[in-house]
Design an enzyme around this catalytic site. Structure first.
Site, mmCIF file in Angstrom:
data_model
loop_
_atom_site.group_PDB
_atom_site.id
_atom_site.type_symbol
_atom_site.label_atom_id
_atom_site.label_comp_id
_atom_site.label_asym_id
_atom_site.label_seq_id
_atom_site.Cartn_x
_atom_site.Cartn_y
_atom_site.Cartn_z
ATOM 1 C CD GLU A 87 -95.460 50.229 44.619
ATOM 2 O OE1 GLU A 87 -96.410 50.937 44.251
ATOM 3 O OE2 GLU A 87 -94.643 49.692 43.824
ATOM 4 C CE1 TYR A 137 -67.553 56.904 66.304
ATOM 5 C CE2 TYR A 137 -68.349 57.380 68.505
ATOM 6 C CZ TYR A 137 -68.585 56.966 67.218
ATOM 7 O OH TYR A 137 -69.852 56.627 66.828
ATOM 8 C CD GLU A 195 -77.831 41.295 63.415
ATOM 9 O OE1 GLU A 195 -78.659 42.198 63.266
ATOM 10 O OE2 GLU A 195 -76.815 41.407 64.140
ATOM 11 C CG ASP A 208 -75.771 47.609 75.851
ATOM 12 O OD1 ASP A 208 -76.756 48.291 75.496
ATOM 13 O OD2 ASP A 208 -75.098 46.901 75.080
ATOM 14 C CB ALA A 224 -83.090 46.282 61.944
ATOM 15 C CB CYS A 268 -73.834 48.554 65.165
ATOM 16 S SG CYS A 268 -74.251 48.842 66.878
ATOM 17 N NE ARG A 284 -81.898 28.546 77.488
ATOM 18 C CZ ARG A 284 -81.679 29.483 78.396
ATOM 19 N NH1 ARG A 284 -80.977 29.209 79.462
ATOM 20 N NH2 ARG A 284 -82.137 30.698 78.236
ATOM 21 C CB CYS A 313 -71.906 50.688 68.588
ATOM 22 S SG CYS A 313 -72.589 51.227 67.037
ATOM 23 C CE1 TYR A 355 -78.247 42.773 67.423
ATOM 24 C CE2 TYR A 355 -79.356 42.278 69.481
ATOM 25 C CZ TYR A 355 -78.378 42.957 68.783
ATOM 26 O OH TYR A 355 -77.538 43.817 69.441
ATOM 27 C CB ALA A 379 -62.294 54.142 85.391
ATOM 28 N N GLY A 394 -76.923 36.141 74.670
ATOM 29 C CA GLY A 394 -77.232 37.300 75.501
ATOM 30 C C GLY A 394 -75.989 37.994 76.027
ATOM 31 C CE LYS A 437 -75.211 44.052 62.878
ATOM 32 N NZ LYS A 437 -76.302 44.374 63.831
ATOM 33 C CG HIS A 461 -95.314 51.800 40.762
ATOM 34 N ND1 HIS A 461 -95.499 50.558 41.307
ATOM 35 C CD2 HIS A 461 -95.260 51.624 39.418
ATOM 36 C CE1 HIS A 461 -95.565 49.656 40.341
ATOM 37 N NE2 HIS A 461 -95.422 50.266 39.193
ATOM 38 N N GLY A 514 -72.970 55.471 74.618
ATOM 39 C CA GLY A 514 -73.567 56.388 75.585
ATOM 40 C C GLY A 514 -72.546 57.330 76.191
HETATM 41 P P1 FAD Z 1 -70.569 50.121 74.904
HETATM 42 O O1 FAD Z 1 -70.718 50.692 73.545
HETATM 43 O O2 FAD Z 1 -70.392 48.675 75.026
HETATM 44 O O3 FAD Z 1 -69.335 50.878 75.566
HETATM 45 C C1 FAD Z 1 -68.853 50.552 76.821
HETATM 46 C C2 FAD Z 1 -67.366 50.862 76.852
HETATM 47 O O4 FAD Z 1 -66.910 50.832 78.197
HETATM 48 C C3 FAD Z 1 -66.529 49.845 76.102
HETATM 49 O O5 FAD Z 1 -65.697 50.514 75.179
HETATM 50 C C4 FAD Z 1 -65.713 49.156 77.190
HETATM 51 O O6 FAD Z 1 -64.435 48.782 76.746
HETATM 52 C C5 FAD Z 1 -65.626 50.246 78.239
HETATM 53 N N1 FAD Z 1 -65.429 49.773 79.611
HETATM 54 C C6 FAD Z 1 -66.049 48.743 80.245
HETATM 55 N N2 FAD Z 1 -65.675 48.691 81.542
HETATM 56 C C7 FAD Z 1 -64.788 49.703 81.732
HETATM 57 C C8 FAD Z 1 -64.075 50.176 82.847
HETATM 58 N N3 FAD Z 1 -64.195 49.632 84.062
HETATM 59 N N4 FAD Z 1 -63.224 51.226 82.669
HETATM 60 C C9 FAD Z 1 -63.091 51.825 81.461
HETATM 61 N N5 FAD Z 1 -63.773 51.427 80.366
HETATM 62 C C10 FAD Z 1 -64.627 50.393 80.511
HETATM 63 N N6 FAD Z 1 -77.118 47.935 68.501
HETATM 64 C C11 FAD Z 1 -77.840 48.566 67.531
HETATM 65 O O7 FAD Z 1 -78.509 49.572 67.810
HETATM 66 N N7 FAD Z 1 -77.838 48.093 66.240
HETATM 67 C C12 FAD Z 1 -77.121 47.006 65.866
HETATM 68 O O8 FAD Z 1 -77.151 46.598 64.695
HETATM 69 C C13 FAD Z 1 -76.336 46.348 66.855
HETATM 70 N N8 FAD Z 1 -75.583 45.283 66.538
HETATM 71 C C14 FAD Z 1 -74.798 44.695 67.484
HETATM 72 C C15 FAD Z 1 -74.009 43.615 67.120
HETATM 73 C C16 FAD Z 1 -73.226 42.976 68.041
HETATM 74 C C17 FAD Z 1 -72.378 41.811 67.626
HETATM 75 C C18 FAD Z 1 -73.213 43.456 69.394
HETATM 76 C C19 FAD Z 1 -72.359 42.783 70.422
HETATM 77 C C20 FAD Z 1 -73.989 44.528 69.781
HETATM 78 C C21 FAD Z 1 -74.789 45.159 68.817
HETATM 79 N N9 FAD Z 1 -75.608 46.246 69.155
HETATM 80 C C22 FAD Z 1 -76.373 46.845 68.188
HETATM 81 C C23 FAD Z 1 -75.702 46.726 70.556
HETATM 82 C C24 FAD Z 1 -74.862 47.994 70.775
HETATM 83 O O9 FAD Z 1 -73.537 47.756 70.374
HETATM 84 C C25 FAD Z 1 -74.932 48.387 72.236
HETATM 85 O O10 FAD Z 1 -76.275 48.520 72.634
HETATM 86 C C26 FAD Z 1 -74.213 49.723 72.506
HETATM 87 O O11 FAD Z 1 -72.878 49.672 72.097
HETATM 88 C C27 FAD Z 1 -74.304 50.066 73.996
HETATM 89 O O12 FAD Z 1 -73.601 51.228 74.260
HETATM 90 P P2 FAD Z 1 -72.992 51.506 75.709
HETATM 91 O O13 FAD Z 1 -72.506 52.906 75.679
HETATM 92 O O14 FAD Z 1 -73.950 51.106 76.740
HETATM 93 O O15 FAD Z 1 -71.765 50.500 75.853
#
Ligand code: FAD
Length: 450
Positions: free
Chosen positions: A444, A99, A183, A305, A343, A48, A200, A43, A179, A115, A264, A51, A439, A16
Site C-alpha cells: 500500500e 520439460y 544473492e 543469453d 529482482a 533461477c 573490484r 534457469c 545480483y 551440437a 559475470g 537458487k 490495508h 529460450g
Molecule cells: P540457458 O537457459 O542457459 O540454456 C542454454 C542451454 O544450452 C543449456 O542447457 C546448455 O547446456 C545448452 N548448450 C550449450 N551449448 C550447447 C551446445 N553446443 N549443444 C547443445 N546444447 C548446448 N534469470 C531470471 O530471470 N531470474 C533469476 O532469478 C535468475 N537467476 C539466476 C541465477 C543464477 C545462479 C544464474 C546463473 C542465472 C540466473 N538467471 C536468472 C539467468 C537465466 O538463468 C538466464 O538468463 C536464462 O537461463 C537464459 O536462457 P537461455 O535460453 O539463453 O540459455
C-alpha cells in the site's frame, strides 16, 4: 516433402530454446533440439529455480529467529544442508522431466548431444551424426566467467557448483558485486557461513538505484556480511587442511574455505562453428542479431543469453517465442525491451523497473521527481527486527508519468510484478494516488507516497 530433416533445429534446451521448439512444433513445424547437459537449461537446472529454493531455505533462519516474538517456541532447531540440497535436486529432476515430457508431447525430437554448426543448413551432433534444418536457432546460453588468476581455475567455484556442495563452507569469499554475488552472499550468511564479498569496483549492483543499493549494503553489513571494495585476487592456494589462502591486491590476504566467482557470464560460443558458418559475433563473443533475432546468416537465429541483450529467463523465453511465431505462424513479432522488471533475491530482496533516479536525471534533463517511502514493515516491528524497507517512485515532472519504481523490502519482487504493469502501461503518479490502499499491506506504500 521437405529437403531438410527438420523445419527448425534448436541448439540448447534452456529457457529460450525450449520455448521456441515447443511453439514452433505447435504451429506444425518439424522440430529437433540438441542439449549437451540437461533439458531446462540454466534457469531450471542451475539458476533461477534452485537458487530461489535456496533463498526460501535460507530465509527460515530469520523466520525462526523472529517467531519467538509471535509466541512460537521451536526447540532443538537445526539446519541440515544435505537435506535441503538433495530436496532441491529432486525438484530440479522433476522439472526436467516435465520439460522433456512437454517437448515430447509436442513431437519435438530431443538429441541428448552437443551440437555445432556444420556450414549451410547442417548441424553436427556429438554422437557422430548430423542433421539438416531449414532454420537453425542458437540458444546455447552463457557460462560463468572465471578470470585467469593463478589458482582460480583449480580452486574457485562458480554458481553451478553451489548446488552440489558436500558441506557448507565456514568461511566463503565471493568475488563480484552483481545480483548473483549478493544473492549467494545472503544465502550463505543465513546458513551461518562467514561471508566476505570482494569487489573490484567501489559499489554493488551497478544499474540499480543508488538509494536501494545503499540500503542493501547497510542491511547486509548489519547482518554480518563483510564487503571489501577496490580489491582483486592475486593468487589462490590450497592448503593442506583444504582451506584456501587468498593473496589479495588492495586489502589484506584472507583464509577461507571456499571462493565463489560471480563475476559475470560469457556467451557459450566456443566450438560452435560460428565463424566457419559466417555468423558474426560482437563483444565478448555474443552473437549479433537484428530485432527479429536473426543472425548475419539468413536462416540462422539466436536468442537468450548468447546474444547478451538482457540476460533474464523471461526475456529469452519471449525472444524464442517470437522467432517461432514469425517463422511458422506468419507473425511479425519483435521483443520490447523497455521497462523489463528485475529482482535481486537478497535478504531482503530488491525489485526494480524503469529508470533509476540518475538515469532519469540524464534522460529527462532534470525534469523528474522522486517520491520515497522509508518504513519498517509491520512484521519487522513486532519481531524487533530493525530493518527498514524503501520504496521509490521516479516520475517525469512534465507529464507525471511514472518512469521508474525501485524497492527493497520483504516480498518486493511479488509486489513489483503488478507495479511493472502500471509502468509498462504508462500510468501517472496521479493514477496511483487515485487508487485506494489495500490495508494493511506493505504494497500500500506504493499508493500512499505524497
Ligand atoms: P540457458 O537457459 O542457459 O540454456 C542454454 C542451454 O544450452 C543449456 O542447457 C546448455 O547446456 C545448452 N548448450 C550449450 N551449448 C550447447 C551446445 N553446443 N549443444 C547443445 N546444447 C548446448 N534469470 C531470471 O530471470 N531470474 C533469476 O532469478 C535468475 N537467476 C539466476 C541465477 C543464477 C545462479 C544464474 C546463473 C542465472 C540466473 N538467471 C536468472 C539467468 C537465466 O538463468 C538466464 O538468463 C536464462 O537461463 C537464459 O536462457 P537461455 O535460453 O539463453 O540459455
Amino acid at each position: 516433402m521437405s529437403d531438410f530433416d527438420y523445419d527448425l533445429f534448436v541448439i540448447g534446451a534452456g529457457s529460450g530454446g525450449v520455448r521456441a521448439a515447443r511453439i514452433a512444433a505447435s504451429h506444425g513445424a518439424k522440430v529437433g533440439i540438441a542439449e549437451e547437459y540437461r533439458v531446462g537449461g540454466t534457469c531450471v537446472i542451475r539458476g533461477c529455480v534452485p537458487k530461489k529454493l535456496l533463498v526460501y531455505g535460507a530465509h527460515f533462519a530469520e523466520d525462526l529467529e523472529d517467531c519467538a516474538r509471535f509466541g512460537w517456541e521451536v526447540e532443538g532447531k537445526s539446519f541440515d544442508w544435505k537435506k535441503l540440497r538433495d530436496n532441491v535436486a529432486d525438484e530440479v529432476d522433476r522439472l526436467e522431466g516435465l520439460y522433456r515430457n512437454t517437448l515430447k508431447g509436442n513431437e519435438v525430437t530431443i538429441h541428448d548431444c552437443r551440437a555445432s554448426l556444420g556450414g549451410g543448413h547442417e548441424v553436427k551432433l556429438s554422437d557422430g551424426s548430423s542433421v539438416t534444418a531449414k532454420n537453425i536457432l542458437i540458444a546455447v546460453g552463457a557460462r560463468p566467467h572465471v578470470p585467469e588468476i593463478e589458482g582460480c581455475q583449480q580452486h574457485a567455484i562458480v554458481s553451478n557448483d553451489v548446488f552440489k556442495l558436500d558441506k557448507l563452507p565456514k568461511r566463503i569469499a565471493i568475488s563480484g558485486g552483481g545480483y548473483i554475488a549478493n544473492e549467494f552472499a545472503g544465502i550463505f550468511n543465513e546458513f551461518g557461513s562467514t561471508v566476505t564479498i570482494v569487489n573490484r569496483g567501489d559499489r554493488i549492483l551497478r544499474g540499480y538505484d543508488h538509494q536501494v543499493r545503499d540500503r542493501l549494503l547497510q542491511i547486509s553489513m548489519t547482518k554480518g556480511i563483510r564487503f571489501i571494495f577496490n580489491s582483486t585476487f592475486d593468487k589462490v592456494e590450497k592448503k593442506e587442511d583444504g582451506s584456501l589462502h587468498l593473496t589479495m591486491n588492495g586489502c589484506e590476504d584472507m583464509e577461507v574455505d571456499a571462493l565463489l566467482f560471480a563475476t559475470g557470464r560469457e556467451p557459450n560460443v566456443e566450438g560452435l562453428g560460428l565463424e566457419e558458418a559466417g555468423v558474426k559475433t560482437g563483444d565478448r563473443g555474443a552473437i549479433c542479431v537484428d530485432e527479429y533475432s536473426k543472425t548475419s546468416v539468413d536462416h540462422i537465429y539466436a536468442v537468450g543469453d548468447v546474444t547478451d541483450r538482457v540476460q533474464l529467463t523471461p526475456v529469452a523465453i519471449r525472444e524464442g517465442h517470437a522467432v517461432a511465431d514469425n517463422l511458422f505462424d506468419g507473425q511479425d513479432r519483435t521483443v520490447d525491451y523497455d521497462n523489463i522488471p528485475s529482482a535481486v533475491f537478497s535478504h531482503p530482496p530488491i525489485a526494480a523497473v524503469g529508470l533509476t533516479e540518475s538515469e532519469a536525471r540524464e534522460k529527462l534533463g532534470g525534469a523528474y521527481k522522486t517520491y520515497t517511502s522509508d518504513f519498517r514493515a509491520m512484521k519487522n516491528v513486532l519481531a524487533g527486527r530493525n530493518e527498514r524497507s524503501l520504496y521509490k517512485i521516479v516520475t517525469d515532472a512534465n507529464t507525471d508519468v511514472i518512469v521508474g519504481i525501485h524497492m527493497i523490502g520483504p516480498e518486493v519482487p511479488e509486489v513489483m510484478q503488478a507495479a511493472a504493469v502500471a509502468v509498462k502501461a504508462g500510468l501517472t503518479k496521479q493514477a496511483f494516488d487515485d487508487t485506494i490502499a489495500l490495508h494493511p499491506t506493505m504494497a500500500e506504500e506504493l499508493v500512499l507516497m505524497r
